[in-house]
Enzyme design. Structure first.
Site, PDB file in Angstrom:
ATOM      1  N   ARG A   1       0.850  -1.182   0.000  1.00 15.08           N
ATOM      2  CA  ARG A   1       0.000   0.000   0.000  1.00 15.08           C
ATOM      3  C   ARG A   1       0.890   1.237   0.000  1.00 15.08           C
ATOM      4  O   ARG A   1       1.907   1.290   0.705  1.00 15.08           O
ATOM      5  CB  ARG A   1      -0.919   0.024   1.226  1.00 15.08           C
TER       6      ARG A   1
ATOM      7  N   GLU B   1      -4.074   7.480  -5.233  1.00 16.34           N
ATOM      8  CA  GLU B   1      -4.266   6.815  -6.520  1.00 16.34           C
ATOM      9  C   GLU B   1      -5.586   7.237  -7.158  1.00 16.34           C
ATOM     10  O   GLU B   1      -6.584   7.379  -6.452  1.00 16.34           O
ATOM     11  CB  GLU B   1      -4.226   5.291  -6.325  1.00 16.34           C
TER      12      GLU B   1
ATOM     13  N   HIS C   1      -0.969  -0.048  -9.770  1.00 20.09           N
ATOM     14  CA  HIS C   1      -1.621  -0.918  -8.772  1.00 20.09           C
ATOM     15  C   HIS C   1      -2.184  -2.166  -9.469  1.00 20.09           C
ATOM     16  O   HIS C   1      -3.369  -2.498  -9.326  1.00 20.09           O
ATOM     17  CB  HIS C   1      -2.730  -0.169  -8.043  1.00 20.09           C
TER      18      HIS C   1
END
Length: 332
Positions: free
Chosen positions: A236, A265, A284
């Site tokens: 993360r 993000e 991601h």
């Protein structure tokens, strides 16, 4: 026949065919929405019996507004979108799917590691600029004998360790919740975070995002790393202090970084990381494969079915304290 309302708060998939296969029709009413705010989640989920959640926020205010909910299932491993304490207080099970992408994330971390160590992206950029000279990609060091430091030693880094071992890496890890014997039987030495940062040639971050881990790779840790060391993050974004990382990259405290996740993000178009040639970025996607996506969504939907239709705790119950609620008659 009793009917149960299952709300999908948000999703990035092309459709919900796997969820519909498990929960479509019969006693289930599957309601897809696309929530971005807590207000939207409350409006959609106030009378839901179950919730499938990807990124929409389920903070305390949301959880306390739920009147009927028995289970919240997160699409993924981390449950940082959900207030666990509030859910436990309400007797709501929170479940995740911790085993759907072990190969995918470990493969992605390995790919980033090899890319950094062998300077693949850097060399590609040089060639495309017309510079056919291996010396421009220097220095490149032999992989065998280098030290990889794994921050966290849960399921994914354990799989990664098995893939790194045959390449001749020395493996160390930091995880205060893992017994030393568990690491040692996999050929990994448990060390303090300070020692890991000092000794590792490559630091790969695999810690979940919690209050304890937020910013755990900060200025002090980055400053203690070797100038030739690389940082990889596939966990993360906020586990790494982004401001400190930018300083480390600008000042040359470390040689570079490969990031599948960032603090906010999607990354904003003017973010300084985008202009740094010593940085590799992916969107991601470490978790992603077609097979992993099907497994994730199927298992998440099955967890809902287990709770609502069969009155059983989900297989991957995160807030196990909620089991103390059993005596209240909430569960069959």
């Amino acid at each position: 026949m009793e009917r149960w309302k299952v709300v999908v708060t948000d999703w990035e998939f092309a459709d919900l065919r796997y969820e519909e296969k498990v929960l479509g029709g019969g006693p289930f009413e599957l309601i897809p929405v696309q929530c971005r705010t807590e207000e939207e989640v409350i409006a959609a989920c106030r009378d839901a019996d179950a919730i499938l959640n990807q990124y929409a926020p389920l903070g305390r205010r949301v959880v306390e507004a739920l009147n009927r909910c028995r289970v919240i299932v997160r699409y993924g491993v981390g449950v940082n979108t959900i207030d666990l304490a509030a859910a436990t207080e309400k007797g709501i099970c929170v479940a995740n799917v911790p085993d759907y992408c072990l190969d995918e994330v470990s493969d992605h971390a390995l790919a980033l590691l090899l890319n950094l160590a062998r300077r693949i992206t850097a060399a590609d950029r040089l060639v495309k600029r017309g510079e056919w000279d291996f010396k421009r990609a220097a220095p490149v060091r032999r992989l065998r004998g280098q030290t990889v430091g794994l921050v966290g030693f849960g399921n994914i880094p354990r799989v990664l360790a098995a893939k790194l071992k045959p390449l001749g890496f020395r493996l160390i890890a930091h995880d205060p919740y893992v017994p030393r014997s568990v690491a040692e039987e996999r050929g990994v030495t448990l060390v303090s975070l300070d020692r890991l940062c000092r000794e590792a040639d490559i630091v790969s971050v695999h810690a979940p995002l919690t209050a304890e881990t937020r910013g755990m790779i900060g200025r002090e840790q980055l400053r203690s790393m070797k100038p030739r060391a690389y940082l990889i993050n596939t966990s993360r974004g906020p586990v790494v202090d982004e401001g400190a990382l930018l300083e480390a990259l600008r000042e040359g405290w470390i040689a570079g970084a490969a990031l599948d996740v960032v603090e906010e993000e999607p990354i904003r178009p003017d973010h300084p990381l985008l202009s740094m040639e010593q940085v590799i970025l992916t969107p991601h996607m470490a978790w992603y494969s077609e097979e992993a996506m099907e497994e994730l969504r199927t298992k998440a939907a099955e967890a809902v079915r287990e709770v609502l239709q069969h009155g059983r705790y989900p297989r991957y119950l995160v807030n196990r304290e909620v089991m103390e609620q059993a005596s209240s008659g909430r569960w069959q």
